[in-house]
Design a protein around this motif. Structure first.
Motif, PDB file in Angstrom:
ATOM      1  N   LEU A  88      44.598  43.055  41.577  1.00 24.74           N
ATOM      2  CA  LEU A  88      45.606  42.305  40.845  1.00 24.74           C
ATOM      3  C   LEU A  88      46.438  43.243  39.986  1.00 24.74           C
ATOM      4  CD1 LEU A  88      44.377  42.211  37.748  1.00 24.74           C
ATOM      5  CD2 LEU A  88      43.032  40.344  38.664  1.00 24.74           C
ATOM      6  N   THR A  89      47.627  42.795  39.621  1.00 26.50           N
ATOM      7  CA  THR A  89      48.490  43.553  38.715  1.00 26.50           C
ATOM      8  C   THR A  89      48.214  43.064  37.307  1.00 26.50           C
ATOM      9  OG1 THR A  89      50.171  43.750  40.453  1.00 26.50           O
ATOM     10  CG2 THR A  89      50.870  44.153  38.172  1.00 26.50           C
ATOM     11  N   LEU A  90      47.510  43.861  36.543  1.00 28.90           N
ATOM     12  CA  LEU A  90      46.969  43.412  35.265  1.00 28.90           C
ATOM     13  C   LEU A  90      48.057  42.920  34.308  1.00 28.90           C
ATOM     14  CD1 LEU A  90      43.995  43.278  34.618  1.00 28.90           C
ATOM     15  CD2 LEU A  90      44.255  45.317  33.207  1.00 28.90           C
ATOM     16  N   GLY A  91      49.240  43.442  34.409  1.00 29.73           N
ATOM     17  CA  GLY A  91      50.320  43.026  33.522  1.00 29.73           C
ATOM     18  C   GLY A  91      50.732  41.579  33.709  1.00 29.73           C
ATOM     19  N   ASN A  92      50.353  40.971  34.825  1.00 30.45           N
ATOM     20  CA  ASN A  92      50.688  39.576  35.098  1.00 30.45           C
ATOM     21  C   ASN A  92      49.573  38.615  34.729  1.00 30.45           C
ATOM     22  OD1 ASN A  92      53.178  40.279  36.169  1.00 30.45           O
ATOM     23  ND2 ASN A  92      52.372  40.468  38.251  1.00 30.45           N
ATOM     24  N   GLY A 121      49.227  39.580  29.013  1.00 29.97           N
ATOM     25  CA  GLY A 121      49.485  40.553  30.062  1.00 29.97           C
ATOM     26  C   GLY A 121      50.018  41.866  29.528  1.00 29.97           C
ATOM     27  N   SER A 122      50.878  41.784  28.548  1.00 34.55           N
ATOM     28  CA  SER A 122      51.452  42.989  27.956  1.00 34.55           C
ATOM     29  C   SER A 122      50.493  43.693  27.019  1.00 34.55           C
ATOM     30  CB  SER A 122      52.722  42.630  27.185  1.00 34.55           C
ATOM     31  OG  SER A 122      52.411  41.775  26.099  1.00 34.55           O
ATOM     32  N   GLY A 123      49.463  42.984  26.597  1.00 34.18           N
ATOM     33  CA  GLY A 123      48.495  43.561  25.668  1.00 34.18           C
ATOM     34  C   GLY A 123      48.922  43.518  24.220  1.00 34.18           C
ATOM     35  N   SER A 174      40.968  44.948  24.059  1.00 40.50           N
ATOM     36  CA  SER A 174      42.097  45.817  24.374  1.00 40.50           C
ATOM     37  C   SER A 174      42.183  45.968  25.892  1.00 40.50           C
ATOM     38  CB  SER A 174      41.958  47.184  23.708  1.00 40.50           C
ATOM     39  OG  SER A 174      40.760  47.833  24.120  1.00 40.50           O
ATOM     40  N   LYS A 175      43.305  46.460  26.351  1.00 42.66           N
ATOM     41  CA  LYS A 175      43.473  46.622  27.793  1.00 42.66           C
ATOM     42  C   LYS A 175      44.420  47.776  28.083  1.00 42.66           C
ATOM     43  CE  LYS A 175      45.916  43.609  30.093  1.00 42.66           C
ATOM     44  NZ  LYS A 175      46.788  42.532  30.620  1.00 42.66           N
ATOM     45  N   SER A 176      44.339  48.276  29.286  1.00 48.54           N
ATOM     46  CA  SER A 176      45.285  49.247  29.796  1.00 48.54           C
ATOM     47  C   SER A 176      45.722  48.784  31.173  1.00 48.54           C
ATOM     48  CB  SER A 176      44.670  50.634  29.887  1.00 48.54           C
ATOM     49  OG  SER A 176      45.514  51.491  30.639  1.00 48.54           O
ATOM     50  N   ASN A 177      46.981  48.388  31.293  1.00 47.71           N
ATOM     51  CA  ASN A 177      47.465  47.954  32.603  1.00 47.71           C
ATOM     52  C   ASN A 177      47.505  49.130  33.589  1.00 47.71           C
ATOM     53  OD1 ASN A 177      47.773  45.366  31.622  1.00 47.71           O
ATOM     54  ND2 ASN A 177      49.945  45.622  31.147  1.00 47.71           N
ATOM     55  N   CYS A 224      33.886  38.982  31.942  1.00 44.82           N
ATOM     56  CA  CYS A 224      35.308  39.267  31.968  1.00 44.82           C
ATOM     57  C   CYS A 224      35.977  38.238  32.878  1.00 44.82           C
ATOM     58  CB  CYS A 224      35.517  40.678  32.510  1.00 44.82           C
ATOM     59  SG  CYS A 224      37.221  41.208  32.690  1.00 44.82           S
ATOM     60  N   ALA A 225      37.165  37.782  32.486  1.00 48.57           N
ATOM     61  CA  ALA A 225      37.870  36.779  33.275  1.00 48.57           C
ATOM     62  C   ALA A 225      39.369  37.064  33.276  1.00 48.57           C
ATOM     63  CB  ALA A 225      37.607  35.386  32.717  1.00 48.57           C
ATOM     64  N   ALA A 226      40.031  36.600  34.332  1.00 50.17           N
ATOM     65  CA  ALA A 226      41.475  36.808  34.462  1.00 50.17           C
ATOM     66  C   ALA A 226      42.159  35.515  34.882  1.00 50.17           C
ATOM     67  CB  ALA A 226      41.752  37.889  35.510  1.00 50.17           C
ATOM     68  N   ARG A 227      43.332  35.265  34.308  1.00 52.30           N
ATOM     69  CA  ARG A 227      44.149  34.145  34.765  1.00 52.30           C
ATOM     70  C   ARG A 227      45.609  34.581  34.871  1.00 52.30           C
ATOM     71  NH1 ARG A 227      47.200  31.328  30.835  1.00 52.30           N
ATOM     72  NH2 ARG A 227      46.497  31.582  28.675  1.00 52.30           N
ATOM     73  N   TYR A 228      46.235  34.161  35.927  1.00 55.05           N
ATOM     74  CA  TYR A 228      47.649  34.443  36.113  1.00 55.05           C
ATOM     75  C   TYR A 228      48.414  33.817  34.951  1.00 55.05           C
ATOM     76  CZ  TYR A 228      52.072  35.083  38.563  1.00 55.05           C
ATOM     77  OH  TYR A 228      53.338  35.469  38.917  1.00 55.05           O
ATOM     78  N   TYR A 229      49.444  34.475  34.456  1.00 60.06           N
ATOM     79  CA  TYR A 229      50.073  34.053  33.215  1.00 60.06           C
ATOM     80  C   TYR A 229      50.714  32.671  33.294  1.00 60.06           C
ATOM     81  CZ  TYR A 229      54.823  35.157  34.929  1.00 60.06           C
ATOM     82  OH  TYR A 229      56.004  35.171  35.618  1.00 60.06           O
ATOM     83  N   LEU A 230      51.003  32.167  34.505  1.00 57.95           N
ATOM     84  CA  LEU A 230      51.595  30.842  34.644  1.00 57.95           C
ATOM     85  C   LEU A 230      50.543  29.741  34.780  1.00 57.95           C
ATOM     86  CD1 LEU A 230      54.614  31.617  37.009  1.00 57.95           C
ATOM     87  CD2 LEU A 230      54.670  31.187  34.539  1.00 57.95           C
ATOM     88  N   LYS A 231      49.292  30.138  34.827  1.00 52.33           N
ATOM     89  CA  LYS A 231      48.228  29.151  35.012  1.00 52.33           C
ATOM     90  C   LYS A 231      47.485  28.902  33.705  1.00 52.33           C
ATOM     91  CE  LYS A 231      47.355  29.810  39.920  1.00 52.33           C
ATOM     92  NZ  LYS A 231      46.316  29.995  40.956  1.00 52.33           N
TER      93      LYS A 231
END
Length: 119
Positions: A27-31, A53-55, A71-74, A96-103
């Motif tokens: 995945l593209t972490l910035g999104n 996404g931008s941190g 903290s994060k590093s894209n 750790c979990a991830a969600r697309y920024y529109l969801k």
């Protein structure tokens, strides 16, 4: 294929510190908003912290505010959670979990890493 792999858990004494890492791939972490959740023994999974996404913006559960830092590093596709001033109540499996920024919901989860705080 999205994959999140946590590491850095372990046994630590009360008052100690740990740094958890989450390596993200596929995945593209910035999104993605990235988050840490935890599940204490015998309890339901609970929110710990998340980061945009931008941190640039992070949020924390009241129980960890001032002690934990997300903290994060894209560029490195990585997310971290610094845990300080640990207490036995912080004992849990950390996810750790991830969600697309529109969801609204977190779609991707790691397997978790155990943190045990005990003397």
């Amino acid at each position: 294929q999205v994959q999140l792999v946590e590491s850095g858990g372990g046994l630590v004494q009360p008052g100690g510190s740990l740094r958890l890492s989450c390596a993200a791939s596929g995945l593209t972490l910035g999104n993605y908003w990235m988050a840490w959740f935890r599940q204490p023994p015998g309890k339901e999974r609970e929110f710990v912290a998340d980061i945009t996404g931008s941190g640039t913006t992070a949020r924390y559960a009241d129980s960890v505010k001032g002690r934990f830092t997300i903290s994060k590093s894209n560029a490195q596709s990585a997310v971290w959670l610094q845990l300080n001033a640990l207490t036995p109540d912080d004992t849990a499996v950390y996810y750790c979990a991830a969600r697309y920024y529109l969801k609204d919901q977190y779609d991707y989860w790691g397997e978790g890493t155990q943190v045990t705080v005990s003397s």
